[in-house]
Structures are given as C-alpha cells and as structure tokens.
Design an enzyme around this catalytic site. Structure first.
Site, PDB file in Angstrom:
ATOM      1  N   MET A 167       0.900  -1.162   0.093  1.00  0.00           N
ATOM      2  CA  MET A 167      -0.077  -0.039  -0.063  1.00  0.00           C
ATOM      3  C   MET A 167       0.961   1.167  -0.107  1.00  0.00           C
ATOM      4  SD  MET A 167      -2.841  -1.074  -0.301  1.00  0.00           S
ATOM      5  CE  MET A 167      -4.165  -0.126   0.005  1.00  0.00           C
ATOM      6  N   HIS A 201      -4.208  -5.623  -9.410  1.00  0.00           N
ATOM      7  CA  HIS A 201      -5.382  -4.445  -9.084  1.00  0.00           C
ATOM      8  C   HIS A 201      -6.558  -5.298  -8.901  1.00  0.00           C
ATOM      9  CE1 HIS A 201      -7.011  -0.869  -8.406  1.00  0.00           C
ATOM     10  NE2 HIS A 201      -7.799  -0.949  -9.639  1.00  0.00           N
TER      11      HIS A 201
HETATM   12  C1  GRF Z   1      -5.899  -7.336  -3.106  1.00  0.00           C
HETATM   13  O1  GRF Z   1      -7.102  -7.043  -2.982  1.00  0.00           O
HETATM   14  C2  GRF Z   1      -5.048  -6.704  -4.279  1.00  0.00           C
HETATM   15  O2  GRF Z   1      -5.992  -6.705  -5.409  1.00  0.00           O
HETATM   16  C3  GRF Z   1      -4.795  -5.517  -3.719  1.00  0.00           C
HETATM   17  O3  GRF Z   1      -4.532  -5.683  -2.280  1.00  0.00           O
HETATM   18  C4  GRF Z   1      -5.256  -6.637  -2.041  1.00  0.00           C
HETATM   19  C5  GRF Z   1      -4.075  -7.466  -1.309  1.00  0.00           C
HETATM   20  O4  GRF Z   1      -4.614  -8.616  -0.847  1.00  0.00           O
HETATM   21  N1  GRF Z   1      -3.515  -4.824  -4.430  1.00  0.00           N
HETATM   22  P1  GRF Z   1      -3.576  -9.859  -0.006  1.00  0.00           P
HETATM   23  O5  GRF Z   1      -2.787  -8.898   0.919  1.00  0.00           O
HETATM   24  O6  GRF Z   1      -2.842 -10.224  -0.930  1.00  0.00           O
HETATM   25  O7  GRF Z   1      -4.361 -10.599   0.691  1.00  0.00           O
END
Ligand code: GRF
Length: 219
Positions: free
Chosen positions: A89, A108
């Site tokens: 993030m 995404h």
């Molecule tokens: C997912 O929704 C992905 O699309 C976004 O962040 C989330 C990651 O989930 N980029 P995780 O940590 O892999 O469970």
C-alpha cells in the site's frame, strides 16, 4: 527460474498463493525476500512459516524517494530480478522503477483502466457494471496505469456487496498473479508500447461472456 522480491503491507493472501504455486512446482520462481512496510502483518508470518527471509522497511519519517532507495538496497542484496507488489500500500517512485524497469508487477482488483485507485469493489457495485475482475500489470510512473499483462473477469450479481465481490475477485487474483509471473519466467512476455503480448497462445475466436445469462438469439 526467476528470483522474486515480494512487497506486502497486509494479510498476504496473494503472497500465499504464489508460495503455494512455487511449492507445487507450477511456478518456476523463488522468493528471495518478502518486504513489508508495516511490522507484524500476517504476510510476514506466512513467509516465516515457509522459511522465506523477510525484512521490515518502515516508511515513517522517510520521503517516498528515500524509502524506495532503501527498498532498492534490500532487493539488490537479495538478488531480486522481479518485484511483486502483493497488496503493497505504497506509491512507488522512479527510484524503484529505474532500478527495475518493466520488472515491477502489481495486482489490482478491477479491470483496468476502469476503476483505478482504492475502494474499487463498492465503486464497481454502485456503477452497475455486470462484470468486474482483476488485472496484473507492469508498474509505470502512474497509479494503476502500466501495461496490462493478464486479466480475469468475474460476473457482478444483483445481490453483490463490496465484500462478496471482493471475495470472488480475490480467488482469481490468486491464479492470475502466478500465471503472469510464470509467463515472465518463461520469457513469453513481449512489451510493445502499451501492449504486453503473451507469445505462443492460440487466440480463442468468438469467445464471449454474457451476464445476466441471456436467452440466445443466434439461430
Ligand atoms: C488485493 O485486493 C489486491 O488486489 C490489492 O491488495 C489486496 C491484497 O490482498 N492490490 P492480500 O494481502 O494479498 O490478501
């Protein structure tokens, strides 16, 4: 065999899917390091359970470019060839992108270029689209704008909420991220401008999806 550095900020279910596919011999890659910007996230525990080295690089107090400089050092020290953003993030700067040009992949949870940014599931439900999905793309200097490698499509149903749609999309994320990495590992991805071609696949003619499933009027 491609050496991965996986960047995370949260639960790491995409990281887990990549680990599982590697361990099952379906994905010709090795995770050299998992890097989190947040201490204590579950993704780090997942790495630990599978004996994968992990590093926390906290972002607090650092400018974005300084932060990315630290990432480049850590990734370089672990011989990373391809950087995987698996729920990371943070906005990436040219400092990382210049060190790994067209070698940073992101997932995404939408069919880009529609619905970039955050909170996409509610936006998809509210917009009335009948299909949603997910996209793996190379990262460029924009947000969710880089060349698209692979997408998966799921239907949006009348009773969907952001949560039910998220769950349906996430299942596909777990497949296509590994598929994109495997295509890279096999040297099958060719970037031509904004297009990423996956060499050596038959192109299905006349394939389509309809939602809601309509009565067929084709004959
Ligand atoms: C997912 O929704 C992905 O699309 C976004 O962040 C989330 C990651 O989930 N980029 P995780 O940590 O892999 O469970």
């Amino acid at each position: 065999m491609v050496n991965l550095g996986v960047l995370v900020s949260g639960s790491g279910s995409n990281l887990q899917a990549i680990i599982d596919n590697i361990e099952a011999g379906r994905l010709d890659a090795r995770i050299r390091v998992v890097v989190s910007n947040i201490p204590g996230v579950y993704a780090l525990e997942r790495a630990g359970k599978h004996g994968i080295p992990s590093v926390v690089v906290p972002h607090k107090g650092l400018r974005r470019k300084e932060y990315d400089g630290q990432l480049v050092q850590v990734l370089g020290a672990h011989q990373v060839e391809l950087v995987i953003l698996a729920g990371f993030m943070r906005i990436i700067t040219p400092v990382l992108l210049r060190a790994y040009p067209m070698r940073v992949m992101n997932i995404h949870p939408a069919l880009l270029p529609a619905f970039p940014g955050t909170h996409v599931w509610q936006a998809e439900v509210d917009s009335g689209v009948k299909f949603a999905g997910c996209t793996v793309h190379f990262v460029d200097e924009g947000t969710d704008t880089g060349p698209i490698i692979i997408q998966a499509v799921v239907p949006v149903y009348d009773d969907d909420t952001a949560d039910t749609l998220n769950a349906r999309i996430l299942k596909q994320e777990h497949k296509i991220f590994s598929q994109a990495i495997q295509l890279y590992a096999e040297g099958r991805l060719e970037i031509r401008g904004r297009r990423v071609l996956a060499k050596g696949f038959p192109q299905a003619q006349d394939s389509f999806l309809i939602n809601p499933p309509a009565k067929m009027f084709d004959e």
